[in-house]
Each structure stands twice: as structure tokens, then as C-alpha cells.
Design a protein around this motif. Structure first.
Motif, short mmCIF file in Angstrom:
data_model
loop_
_atom_site.label_atom_id
_atom_site.label_comp_id
_atom_site.label_asym_id
_atom_site.label_seq_id
_atom_site.Cartn_x
_atom_site.Cartn_y
_atom_site.Cartn_z
N GLU A 120 -5.90 0.11 -4.35
CA GLU A 120 -5.89 -0.05 -2.90
C GLU A 120 -6.33 -1.45 -2.50
O GLU A 120 -5.75 -2.08 -1.60
N ALA B 75 0.82 -1.21 0.00
CA ALA B 75 0.00 0.00 0.00
C ALA B 75 0.85 1.26 0.00
O ALA B 75 0.62 2.20 -0.78
N SER C 251 -3.49 -3.91 -3.30
CA SER C 251 -2.40 -3.81 -2.32
C SER C 251 -2.80 -4.40 -0.97
O SER C 251 -1.96 -5.01 -0.29
#
Length: 369
Positions: A285, A59, A288
Motif C-alpha cells: 500500500e 493502489a 502504491s
């Protein structure tokens, strides 16, 4: 920004400044820029601290990748290649190989990964490069094309056939028999160091072989996974750069007695750009999170992120060109560069069509809800 990457954005801004357009025109990023970022561990920030890296999460590294991509897609492409090389060594290499290579990649050296060949692009099963064992050495023969960052690389991770399976081998670019030839005037990411690599009877220690004897497609999928998520986050950066440029222009440009932003059709373009950026960011997102949690969904989430983000970046860059009109028609303008760079993102690390086939197979295999 998480602690491992504290100050990284400021350093990138200091190094890049307003030079991305110049790098695009000349087709070169100054070596000192790349060496500085490599020495700080920023070209492969996910390398574990135990191996001399920063140990950043997917992230955190993803958001940093997007930031670099918003400044210079060529630099982000080099970053993707370095990270892919490090990831391949992490996943396939032994503990001694980790110790031999990873600290170098997080400490100043540069790397590339070579997959594609003249007759093996999307269909990597057609690969003909060979890695042959000869006592305590191996001999590498073949030709690779469009190898990102190879022009800058100290080492090239070459994927080839090895016995009845496949392997990756770490090839020093200075080794006898290695010839690196830059791709002339690529349409996108012009300063990313794309090059063709000829491997003519390159003899190396057998200890340079990573993960020997694996099925070819399993090895390729392992290495490509990092490249796909890095490209996806880079596309988020492209969209953010386009959104910044388009809204800035629409706020200040006046036509027919009012700001462009107040014309409904232009406002629609801005809304679509924002939507594209948000869609790409959210899917990255999610991917990740899957990486950081070790989720079994990681592979599909990564392909989905690459597919969605690349398509959105290509559409978003075209939209930004429409908003800026002739203002973006100058070579080197951030939106002009984004338009060319984004299209390339639909082709690399698995084309849009290849990603769609993977996602379609997943859709067919899913259980009924």
C-alpha cells in the motif's frame, strides 16, 4: 474496488473457478481466458484511458493483482508481464508508439518482456542481445531465457544493447527469425508460459525501437519497477490464499480431542500467517501510494515492497503447509501450489539478494536522523 475495475473480481472468479489446479498440472491457461481479460483491459489496468485502457491507480490495480494472485499465481504472472510491457511502452515510447501498441495491449493482444539471458540473470550488465540500426530498419540478435508469458505473447518487448547504450524493441512473436520454446516443467507458476526466445537476424522497422540509446541499467530499472510492484501485490494474494486455507483447516480439523486452532503451537502458525499478510499488504500500500503521488521514494518503496512481500510469502506458504500437513501434500492443492509459486517470487524481478543490495545502498546513503 474503484470504478475502473468494477466487476473485475467477479469476472476473474467466473473464468478461473476451480480450474487453477488443472492449469498448473497441464502448464497452460486457456487462451480464451487470457484474451477475454486482455480485451477488458484487465491484464494492464494502469494503461491510461486516452490510450484505450482503464486508467486504474496503482493502489486499485494492486489490490486487483492481489486478488488474481490469490486465485492463480500463473494468471497473475501473465498479468505482471502484460503490465510490464505496457509500462515500458508508456515510459520509453513516443506518442505514435503509444497509439500503435497500448490499445492492442488493453484490447485483446498479449505481451511479454525479455530480459534474462543464459549468462545474464541477476547481472544484466552481461547482456549480449543486440539491436543494430540498418537505415530505416533494425536487426535483433540474441537469446533470452525464462521469459514469462512468451508462450502466449503476440509481441515481446526485448531489451538489448543499442549503439553505445541500450534500448527496448517491440518484436512480434510471429516475425521471421523468432523462435519461442517453452520451459519444460518449471517449479513454480507452471502455467505462466515461461519460454526461451531465440532472435536470429530479426529485421524490424526502426519505429519498433523504444527509448534508444539509454544506459542499460536505467532502462532495465524503469521496466523492472512495474514488475516488482506487481509481484509484490501478487505475494499478498498468495498469503491471503494460504491464510484462508490454513484457518479453514484449523477450524474444522480435530486432533487430540480439540480443533487444531485450539492447539497453541498451531495458533502461533495462524498468528504468524496473519502477521505476514498484514506486513506485505501494508508495504505494498505504501509503495502504491508513492506511485500514485509521484513520490521520489517510489523506486526504493517498490524494491522494499518486492523484497518484504516475497520473503513473507515464501515463509507464509511454508507455514500453511505445516498447518495443513498431508492435506496440502497433493499436487495442485492451493497451498502446495503456493509453496512452489512463492519461492519463485524470491527469484524473479530482482532476487532477494539483489533487492537487499539495493536497500543496503539506500540505507548507507540516507542522511542521519
Amino acid at each position: 474496488m474503484t470504478e475502473p475495475l468494477a466487476g473485475a473480481r467477479d469476472l476473474v472468479d467466473d473464468l478461473v473457478g476451480d480450474r487453477a489446479a488443472e492449469w498448473d498440472r497441464t502448464g497452460l491457461i486457456p487462451e480464451e481466458v487470457l484474451r477475454t481479460l486482455s480485451a477488458r483491459g484487465l491484464l494492464c489496468a494502469g494503461v491510461p484511458e486516452a490510450s484505450g485502457g482503464l486508467g486504474a491507480s496503482s493502489a486499485a490495480n494492486g489490490e486487483f493483482t492481489a486478488f488474481v494472485g490469490s486465485r492463480c499465481s500463473s494468471l497473475r504472472s501473465v498479468m505482471t508481464s502484460q503490465g510490464m510491457a505496457a509500462w515500458t511502452i508508456q515510459r520509453l515510447g513516443s506518442a505514435p508508439q503509444h497509439a500503435a501498441y497500448l490499445p492492442k495491449l488493453a484490447g485483446g493482444q498479449l505481451a511479454a518482456v525479455a530480459f534474462s539471458e543464459p549468462e545474464a540473470g541477476s547481472d544484466l550488465s552481461a547482456m549480449t542481445t543486440t539491436i543494430e540500426r540498418d537505415d530505416d530498419t533494425v536487426v535483433v540478435r540474441g537469446q533470452k531465457v525464462w521469459t514469462t508469458a512468451a508462450h502466449y505473447a503476440d509481441m515481446i518487448v526485448v531489451v538489448g544493447r543499442y549503439g553505445s547504450g541500450a534500448a527496448a524493441v517491440v518484436v512480434p512473436s510471429s516475425a521471421p527469425g523468432v523462435t519461442v520454446t517453452r520451459v519444460a516443467q518449471p517449479s513454480g507458476c507452471r502455467a505462466a508460459g515461461h519460454a526461451n526466445v531465440t532472435l536470429d537476424e530479426v529485421r524490424l522497422p526502426a519505429t519498433a525501437v523504444l527509448g534508444g540509446g539509454q544506459p542499460l541499467m536505467l532502462l532495465v530499472t524503469t521496466a523492472l519497477a512495474y514488475g516488482r510492484i506487481s509481484v509484490a501485490w501478487g505475494c499478498v494474494g498468495i498469503l491471503r490464499a494460504c491464510l484462508d486455507a490454513a484457518r479453514g483447516h484449523a477450524r474444522t480439523r480435530t486432533q487430540f480431542g480439540k480443533r487444531l486452532a485450539d492447539h497453541q503451537l498451531v495458533a502461533r502458525h495462524l498468528a504468524n500467517l496473519l502477521t505476514s499478510e498484514q506486513i506485505a499488504a501494508r508495504v505494498c500500500e505504501h509503495a502504491s501510494r508513492c506511485w500514485d503521488e509521484g513520490s521520489p521514494e517510489m523506486v526504493v518503496a517498490t524494491v522494499l515492497a518486492k523484497q518484504v512481500s516475497a520473503v513473507q510469502a515464501a515463509q507464509g506458504a511454508a507455514t500453511a503447509v505445516q498447518v495443513l500437513g498431508s492435506a496440502a501434500a497433493h499436487e495442485g492443492h492451493v497451498v502446495e501450489r503456493a509453496y512452489r509459486d512463492a519461492k519463485l517470487m524470491e527469484l524473479i524481478e530482482g532476487s532477494t539478494e539483489i533487492c537487499q543490495l539495493i536497500l543496503a545502498d539506500h540505507a548507507v546513503s540516507m542522511p542521519a536522523t
